[in-house]
Design an enzyme around this catalytic site. Structure first.
Site, mmCIF file in Angstrom:
data_model
loop_
_atom_site.group_PDB
_atom_site.id
_atom_site.type_symbol
_atom_site.label_atom_id
_atom_site.label_comp_id
_atom_site.label_asym_id
_atom_site.label_seq_id
_atom_site.Cartn_x
_atom_site.Cartn_y
_atom_site.Cartn_z
ATOM 1 N N CYS A 284 0.835 -1.214 0.000
ATOM 2 C CA CYS A 284 0.000 0.000 0.000
ATOM 3 C C CYS A 284 0.866 1.259 0.000
ATOM 4 O O CYS A 284 0.537 2.252 0.646
ATOM 5 C CB CYS A 284 -0.945 0.009 1.201
ATOM 6 N N ASN A 285 1.979 1.212 -0.710
ATOM 7 C CA ASN A 285 2.885 2.357 -0.776
ATOM 8 C C ASN A 285 3.534 2.376 -2.159
ATOM 9 O O ASN A 285 4.717 2.062 -2.320
ATOM 10 C CB ASN A 285 3.944 2.266 0.323
#
Length: 888
Positions: free
Chosen positions: A424-425
């Site tokens: 999620c980055n």
């Protein structure tokens, strides 16, 4: 290194030597508090498991849950919006927890307020919606929303709210913030109060980089700014990752907004977070929606609403999750009691990370090439600049990246839990892996989405592997991980020793004399099952017949040498060598998903595949499907179908056989909802008798359920082509397709790679029959070259036609010996090496047009006629379509 002579560059770094050579004082453990005793007492469920995903979610100690449960059973907590005694108790307890949270971050209610949310993501969304943005107009250029590109998705997602108000969004790279600081960018106009917001993480959830907390004061004072515009900068410090293992002093670093999630700190409760708001900012925040408890007064028939004066009451819509909030008290108590505080956790976890980073960096192949590429902005020199996270990709000896999906599957064989992907980055992932914006878009167009297993595209990685430590992590955890890397990359012959290693033992590799007592990694050593000795007796079925026709019973696949043949193979005319005729040599169905095979020589077809194939499955007490990944002993459960009597007989060593009707009694069937590969299926429970039988065998509560006969589960077109115009392919409880076919020549090639020779001649560790059973196919054929089946578009078997819907992308189940339940990673590793790291083996088949007005049968010995893709009229599937798992 245990288990053999280590090659230079493959030695495990000695921890004592590492500590002595360190330039700083290293802290391991918690002083007089024994870490070994803490693990045994509070985290006994980790026995046999190496958990290295604390950045994803840390684990709660047993005493925290025990004390919380005791609290709930001894007190009556009512809705805090009521006025009775139990409600007052809840209100006061929740307020006390707010004080505890603020004290944990070295601040007080005079300076900060605690707004409870559903997590850090909800807290970020709240800021995006409530911040006093100024849209651009004739007299103003408008507010700016700036965020560090090394930010969680939830921070980047705030821009959708701001863009709706025409607020300019500016992503800022970490290196550009540093440049702005060094150059001393001009401060904003002190007379201008135009509000801007800058968001950055205290700790990168991708790499563990800790960004300077001093940025907060420098941004707010105007000493630095991400972009030179007039106005006033506010700072949001995303602390969710940082505070899981480190203290945060808000009396020194006074960010305006601090979102966090409590499960990152305590492991429990989940779904609860908070937004800490600097009280100086509170009057500026705007609120549009109002829910229960937030209004001082309002009218239902007129636009009249007066918010409550307290900022907390204005922003906590509805009834807060008050029981979960009360659980936080016990989380703080446990953390302090077990570790002595966050500073101790910070030092302990960094020591483990620094040791692991140093050891992993030093691993080299014989040619000097590194074993791993580590993605980091630091040299792990200090916990002030680096958190306990290591992000990396594994390399081969030529420097090529091995896909994270394959590493994850291999780690699972050792019961090592890691995290893979982009975490999620995306911003940090792009920066460290060199993925351009155009490549991201291209990958998405090719079918790659966040969270899937597409780890390499055109040889380039789409993500990486992340390990992270928590306060209960041990040196044995770190060394088990490092031994796993060494065993699988540098000393593959040692891999089986490591498979039987247990975290918590000073020497993670068991001695040869101990190995014979080892059990599969997923078996709880504290609760031995009556079936644990089943793995030592592979000949228990020898008194049963070898092969049967459709109406009979058949034992499990027997372990035979390469020269031995089953009657099915003899009947099919399978030669001892050479390709032979292109025919079906074996037919298998698996009546109970993930349980043992039932071999037949002739079998009827249904609309969903072989009749009764994967019609049943074993589920746990929550109704979740069990597979051999979680419970390898499922392969020891033998189902036998008797079509004449209409029963399935289920057997296992040490248990009395039990009968299950083939069809449900509609009047007695208990319908339940289940899921298979994210598909909803209607099933019914097969009753308490078989449930008790399975629970006794497996040592855990479980049930046997069967797919309802009146329920139709349609195959997804993305997993294959539409089988026939105007028809819809239907599935049983399989994962992907109606049939799985494997080619004997492909198995033979793998067999030759796995079975090497020594001075005494051929050493056959993996007989052909054993390898065939691991791939859990329905149809085994002979008479074509290795892996030629992947070029087929469709095939005919006798008078029946099937469409090839794609390759089967294998998981770690192929490492489980189907006769014993024991694991060995060599099959997966060798297949990964020989197939260029994409572990495809076998192809999926679907009916093209099946007329069931008269009985249809598949038979051993039937001729196989394939049609190659280049000769087919229809186009083949895009290469981007991936089949994620074996039919289990």
């Amino acid at each position: 290194m245990a288990g053999g002579t280590a090659q230079p560059g493959a030695e495990l770094l000695d921890f004592a030597q590492f500590r002595e050579s360190s330039a700083r004082r290293l802290v391991y453990g918690y002083g007089r508090r024994s870490l070994r005793e803490l693990r045994a007492r509070e985290f006994g469920r980790l026995a046999g498991t190496v958990y290295l995903d604390h950045a994803g979610a840390t684990l709660f100690p047993e005493s925290q849950l025990t004390n919380f449960t005791k609290d709930l059973t001894e007190n009556v907590y009512g809705n805090p919006h009521s006025q009775n005694i139990s409600s007052k108790l809840t209100h006061d307890t929740v307020e006390q927890v707010r004080y505890r949270i603020l004290a944990h971050f070295h601040t007080s209610p005079e300076d900060y307020s605690v707004i409870f949310t559903a997590g850090s993501t909800a807290a970020l969304k709240l800021v995006a919606e409530a911040f006093p943005w100024v849209s651009p107009g004739p007299e103003s250029s408008g507010s700016r929303f700036c965020y560090l590109t090394d930010s969680h998705t939830s921070v980047v997602g705030m821009r959708k709210v701001t863009m709706a108000m025409n607020v300019t969004c500016i992503p800022v790279r970490p290196e550009d913030v540093w440049l702005a600081e060094k150059q001393g960018t001009a401060a904003s106009d002190p007379d201008c109060q135009l509000p801007h917001l800058f968001c950055y993480p205290a700790q990168s959830n991708f790499s563990g980089t800790r960004y300077p907390l001093s940025w907060i004061g420098e941004l707010k004072s105007g000493q630095m700014c991400p972009v030179s515009v007039p106005g006033k900068w506010f700072v949001l410090l995303d602390a969710a990752s940082h505070v899981s293992t480190s203290p945060l002093d808000l009396s020194v670093h006074q960010a305006d907004f601090v979102p966090l999630s409590f499960y990152k700190i305590f492991g429990f409760p989940t779904g609860l977070g908070a937004l800490l708001v600097n009280n100086r900012v509170a009057p500026l925040l705007r609120k549009t929606y109002f829910g229960g408890g937030t209004a001082a007064a309002y009218l239902a028939g007129e636009d009249f609403y007066v918010p409550r004066q307290s900022m907390v009451e204005r922003f906590e819509d509805g009834t807060i999750s008050f029981l979960d909030i009360i659980a936080l008290k016990h989380g703080f108590d446990a953390l302090e009691r077990l570790t002595g505080g966050m500073e101790n956790i910070k030092q302990h976890t960094f020591t483990l990370a620094q040791y692991t980073y140093t050891a992993l960096s030093a691993l080299r192949y014989p040619n000097g090439a590194p074993v791993a590429r580590i993605y980091s902005d630091t040299e792990f020199s200090s916990p002030e600049v680096q958190g306990p996270i290591i992000n990396f990709n594994v390399l081969d000896d030529n420097g090529n990246i091995i896909g994270y999906s394959e590493v994850d599957k291999m780690a699972s064989l050792y019961n090592i839990h890691v995290r893979t992907g982009c975490f999620c980055n995306t911003g940090a992932c792009q920066r460290h892996l060199g993925i351009s914006n155009e490549m991201v878009k291209k990958h998405h167009q090719a079918g790659h989405v966040c969270g899937d297993n597409v780890d390499l595209i055109d040889g380039q990685p789409t993500g990486s592997v992340r390990i992270s430590f928590g306060y209960m992590s041990t040196l044995e955890d770190a060394q088990a991980f490092l031994r796993f890397i060494i065993a699988t990359r540098l000393c593959p012959s040692d891999g089986q020793h490591l498979l039987q290693a247990t975290p918590g033992e000073p020497a993670a590799l068991l001695a040869e004399s101990e190995a014979e007592n080892a059990v599969p990694a997923t078996v709880d050593r504290r609760s031995p099952s009556p079936q644990e000795d089943a793995s030592s007796d592979s000949g228990i079925w020898n008194d049963l017949p070898i092969a049967v026709d459709a109406g009979g019973l058949h034992p499990p696949l027997l372990e035979v040498t390469r020269t031995q043949q089953t009657p099915s193979e003899k009947a099919a005319g399978v030669p001892d060598g050479g390709l032979g005729p292109h025919v079906v040599t074996n037919l298998y169905l698996y009546p109970i998903k993930s349980c043992a095979a039932f071999e037949v020589t002739r079998w009827p077809l249904g609309k969903q595949g072989l009749l009764y194939d994967r019609s049943w499955m074993v589920v746990n007490h929550n109704g979740i499907c069990l597979s051999q990944k979680q419970e390898p002993r499922l392969c020891l459960i033998q189902p036998f179908i008797d079509l004449q009597q209409g029963i399935m007989v289920v057997k296992a060593k040490g248990m009395e056989p039990i009968e299950v009707p083939l069809e449900e009694n509609n009047k007695q069937a208990q319908i339940c909802q289940s899921k298979v590969c994210a598909d909803r299926v209607n099933t019914y429970d097969c009753g308490e008798e078989i449930s008790s039988w399975l629970s006794k065998l497996l040592g855990r509560p479980c049930h046997l359920i069967k797919q309802s006969s009146n329920f139709q589960r349609n195959a997804r077109k993305k997993h294959g082509k539409d089988p026939s115009p105007g028809t819809t392919a239907t599935l049983s409880l399989v994962n992907e397709a109606q049939y799985l076919l494997i080619n004997r020549s492909s198995v033979l090639e793998l067999h030759q790679q796995l079975n090497t020779s020594d001075e005494n001649g051929k050493v056959e560790s993996f007989p052909m029959k054993d390898l065939i059973s691991r791939f859990r196919a329905n149809i085994v054929t002979n008479g074509t070259r290795a892996f030629e089946e992947e070029k087929w578009d469709e095939i005919s078997i006798g008078s029946l036609r099937f469409q090839v819907s794609g390759p089967c992308h294998r998981c770690q189940m192929i490492c489980i010996d189907q006769q014993t339940g024991q694991r060995n990673q060599d099959v997966f590793r060798k297949l990964s090496e020989s197939r260029e790291r994409k572990v495809n083996f076998g192809v999926y088949l679907m009916h093209t047009a099946l007329d069931l007005s008269s009985p249809c049968f598949l038979s051993v010995g039937s001729q196989v006629l394939p049609v190659l893709k280049e000769n087919a009229e229809r186009h083949h599937l895009p290469a981007s379509e991936k089949h994620q798992d074996v039919i289990a």
